[in-house]
Scaffold this motif. Structure first.
Motif, short mmCIF file in Angstrom:
data_model
loop_
_atom_site.label_atom_id
_atom_site.label_comp_id
_atom_site.label_asym_id
_atom_site.label_seq_id
_atom_site.Cartn_x
_atom_site.Cartn_y
_atom_site.Cartn_z
N VAL A 1 35.25 45.01 46.32
CA VAL A 1 36.22 45.52 45.36
C VAL A 1 35.59 45.48 43.97
O VAL A 1 35.06 44.44 43.56
N VAL A 2 35.62 46.61 43.28
CA VAL A 2 35.13 46.69 41.90
C VAL A 2 36.34 46.79 41.00
O VAL A 2 37.18 47.70 41.16
N ILE A 3 36.47 45.85 40.07
CA ILE A 3 37.64 45.77 39.21
C ILE A 3 37.20 45.92 37.76
O ILE A 3 36.30 45.21 37.31
N ALA A 4 37.83 46.83 37.03
CA ALA A 4 37.56 46.99 35.61
C ALA A 4 38.87 46.91 34.86
O ALA A 4 39.85 47.55 35.23
N LYS A 5 38.89 46.10 33.81
CA LYS A 5 40.09 46.04 32.98
C LYS A 5 40.25 47.37 32.27
O LYS A 5 39.28 47.97 31.82
#
Length: 197
Positions: free
Chosen positions: A180-184
């Motif tokens: 999972v790639v999470i970016a704010k």
């Protein structure tokens, strides 16, 4: 959950709540998690599920990875595999490894292993201030966002849509692995306390 991480995670949750100027009652109202349950978690008397932690983190404007990083206390730019914190959901056996260094403030990589037959649900508010992609590493993942279900195999990558209730499910006979790639996303912003229920 790792016995060594449980008290640190409890302390990190309490600190994040206090830093945000929230009482346990205010966090309960913002997250939809009972005040009694929040107190049990903060004392280390209860092991929270992934869905419950997601609600608390969303109300605090944190991702689960940020909460784990706070519990670990590391600010290094290098995260060796043996130092990457692993958290396991006591309800489903879902296991998530925080791959990114704790010093990463805007982008997170999380490696997940979902056991055969496991199902994990995240509320819509968990996605209100982040953009996210899922990249299949092995096995088959059935990912449902709102009314739409996506079937992901190794190598498939999905960009999540607008925030909605999501379900991660492994229908296969063996474990399913994905990144999972999470970016704010500052344009989405954090949800105000009155909107977080």
């Amino acid at each position: 959950m790792d016995d060594e991480l449980t008290p640190a995670l409890a302390g990190a949750l309490r600190s994040a709540r206090e830093e945000g100027g929230l009482s346990a009652g205010a966090l309960a109202e913002a997250s939809g998690v009972s005040r009694a349950m929040i107190s049990k978690i903060e004392r280390g008397d209860s092991q929270p599920t992934a869905a419950l932690l997601a609600r608390l983190c969303a109300a605090l404007g944190l991702t689960l990875s940020e909460l784990v990083a706070r519990a670990e206390g590391s600010r290094s730019r290098l995260a060796r595999r043996h130092d990457q914190p692993v958290w396991t959901d006591p309800a489903s056996g879902y296991s998530r490894r925080a791959v990114s260094p704790a010093a990463s403030a805007t982008l997170e990589l999380v490696e997940v292993e979902l056991p055969a037959g496991a199902r994990v649900m995240y509320p819509a508010e968990s996605y209100r201030f982040i953009d996210q992609q899922i990249w299949g590493l092995g096995g088959t993942l059935h990912f449902t966002e709102g009314d739409e279900t996506h079937v992901l195999h190794a190598g498939d990558c999905l960009q999540l849509g607008a925030p909605s209730e999501c379900v991660f499910e492994n229908p296969g006979p063996g474990p399913c692995r994905y990144l999972v790639v999470i970016a704010k996303n500052p344009s989405r912003g954090t949800v105000s306390r009155g909107e977080q229920r």
